[in-house]
Scaffold this motif. Structure first.
Motif, PDB file in Angstrom:
ATOM      1  N   ASP A   1      89.250-105.144 -66.276  1.00  0.00           N
ATOM      2  CA  ASP A   1      89.177-103.662 -66.690  1.00  0.00           C
ATOM      3  C   ASP A   1      87.771-102.977 -66.621  1.00  0.00           C
ATOM      4  O   ASP A   1      86.818-103.374 -67.370  1.00  0.00           O
ATOM      5  N   SER A   2      87.639-102.180 -65.539  1.00  0.00           N
ATOM      6  CA  SER A   2      86.330-101.534 -65.468  1.00  0.00           C
ATOM      7  C   SER A   2      85.069-102.610 -65.725  1.00  0.00           C
ATOM      8  O   SER A   2      84.222-102.549 -66.318  1.00  0.00           O
TER       9      SER A   2
ATOM     10  N   TRP B   1      93.904-110.416 -55.777  1.00  0.00           N
ATOM     11  CA  TRP B   1      93.626-111.025 -57.337  1.00  0.00           C
ATOM     12  C   TRP B   1      94.673-112.078 -57.291  1.00  0.00           C
ATOM     13  O   TRP B   1      95.505-111.923 -58.516  1.00  0.00           O
TER      14      TRP B   1
ATOM     15  N   VAL C   1      94.300-100.925 -64.805  1.00  0.00           N
ATOM     16  CA  VAL C   1      92.881-101.044 -64.268  1.00  0.00           C
ATOM     17  C   VAL C   1      92.644-100.009 -63.114  1.00  0.00           C
ATOM     18  O   VAL C   1      93.515 -99.352 -62.707  1.00  0.00           O
ATOM     19  N   VAL C   2      91.439 -99.993 -62.582  1.00  0.00           N
ATOM     20  CA  VAL C   2      91.147 -99.042 -61.409  1.00  0.00           C
ATOM     21  C   VAL C   2      91.045 -99.853 -60.353  1.00  0.00           C
ATOM     22  O   VAL C   2      90.455-100.712 -60.057  1.00  0.00           O
ATOM     23  N   ASP C   3      92.215 -99.463 -59.237  1.00  0.00           N
ATOM     24  CA  ASP C   3      91.859-100.076 -58.061  1.00  0.00           C
ATOM     25  C   ASP C   3      90.899 -99.597 -57.023  1.00  0.00           C
ATOM     26  O   ASP C   3      89.985 -98.794 -57.469  1.00  0.00           O
TER      27      ASP C   3
ATOM     28  N   TRP D   1      94.251 -95.232 -61.246  1.00  0.00           N
ATOM     29  CA  TRP D   1      94.692 -96.169 -62.380  1.00  0.00           C
ATOM     30  C   TRP D   1      95.801 -97.031 -61.887  1.00  0.00           C
ATOM     31  O   TRP D   1      96.975 -96.163 -61.557  1.00  0.00           O
TER      32      TRP D   1
ATOM     33  N   GLU E   1      85.455-104.563 -57.161  1.00  0.00           N
ATOM     34  CA  GLU E   1      85.713-103.762 -56.301  1.00  0.00           C
ATOM     35  C   GLU E   1      87.402-103.085 -56.403  1.00  0.00           C
ATOM     36  O   GLU E   1      87.805-102.539 -55.750  1.00  0.00           O
ATOM     37  N   GLY E   2      88.137-103.729 -57.368  1.00  0.00           N
ATOM     38  CA  GLY E   2      89.377-103.317 -57.682  1.00  0.00           C
ATOM     39  C   GLY E   2      90.266-103.661 -56.610  1.00  0.00           C
ATOM     40  O   GLY E   2      91.598-103.073 -56.551  1.00  0.00           O
ATOM     41  N   ARG E   3      90.121-104.639 -55.829  1.00  0.00           N
ATOM     42  CA  ARG E   3      90.979-105.326 -55.066  1.00  0.00           C
ATOM     43  C   ARG E   3      92.228-105.878 -55.378  1.00  0.00           C
ATOM     44  O   ARG E   3      92.153-107.077 -55.285  1.00  0.00           O
ATOM     45  N   VAL E   4      93.163-105.092 -56.170  1.00  0.00           N
ATOM     46  CA  VAL E   4      93.965-105.675 -56.925  1.00  0.00           C
ATOM     47  C   VAL E   4      94.963-106.653 -56.029  1.00  0.00           C
ATOM     48  O   VAL E   4      95.618-107.625 -56.539  1.00  0.00           O
TER      49      VAL E   4
END
Length: 212
Positions: free
Chosen positions: A84-85, A154, A177-179, A184, A148-151
């Motif tokens: 998260d951030s 993950w 989370v921010v992608d 969001w 980088e938010g590369r969900v």
DNA sequence: ACTTGATCATAC
DNA sequence: GTATGATCAAGT
């Protein structure tokens, strides 16, 4: 180490009886039982609290299920992944490194019946230069994916030693989370684990040091 | 057989 | 809800 050595060779049934604790039939609904039992047998006072198990010594205690040759059966939980951030930092100041700086491995040998499983020879481990480098590379790559938010990346298929895995009570547990696009989105909580192959090499190396 | 994704209990 | 302690069990 004296306390750890005193546990070596004993069965979980013996440790439990000494502490007046019941032994469950199996671990399906008691997954942390053996880990907690061994901590109590070692006199760990901080169990259930955050931080190292032995705060004065900075030692983390981990039980690890092994076969008769000391090879682990399972991956090892390390810590929650910051998703998260997340601001990526260097390996040197990472939560993973803090957790793994000094680990007392307590091997638990296979047996047909839970109470008959024996504690193996304890191993006090600090990552050597090679291990540290492997972990650092994995940390750098994984923390970048997180930051980088590369969900979509993950998942558990990255990392030589460290891997990212879901870590929650249920598959439908979600966090915001921010992608990568700055939006969001919801995803399940993740944690860091040590791959079985890495732990296997660690235990083999330490065994050679004990038994050259 | 082995790995990845899912799950269980308890403390705070 | 997050941290502690992990192992289970579906998927490949």
């Amino acid at each position: 180490m004296a306390r750890a050595d005193a546990c070596a060779g004993r069965t979980l049934g013996e440790l439990a009886r000494r502490l007046g604790l019941p032994v469950p039939d199996d671990l399906r609904r008691h997954k942390g039982w053996a880990g907690n039992l061994v901590e109590r047998a070692l006199g760990v006072e901080a169990h259930g609290r955050s931080g190292p198990d032995l705060p004065e010594l900075g030692i983390e205690v981990k039980t690890i299920p092994v076969d008769s040759k000391g090879r682990p059966h399972e991956s090892t939980w390390v810590c929650t992944a910051p998703i998260d951030s997340f601001e990526p930092g260097p390996w040197r100041s990472s939560p993973v490194r803090a957790k793994l700086a000094k680990v007392l491995w307590m091997p638990l040998l296979d047996a047909d019946v839970l109470a008959d499983r024996r504690v193996g020879a304890p191993i006090l481990w600090t990552p050597d230069a090679d291990e540290e480098e492997t972990l650092a590379r994995d940390w750098d790559a994984l923390s970048e994916l997180l930051a980088e938010g590369r969900v979509d990346q993950w998942h558990a298929r990255h990392g030589v030693a460290l891997q990212l895995r879901p870590k929650a009570a249920r598959a439908d547990d979600r966090v915001w989370v921010v992608d990568a696009d700055g939006e969001w989105v919801q995803t399940n909580p993740r944690g860091f684990y040590l791959r079985t192959s890495f732990t296997k090499a660690v235990l083999a190396r330490e065994a050679r040091l004990l038994n050259p």
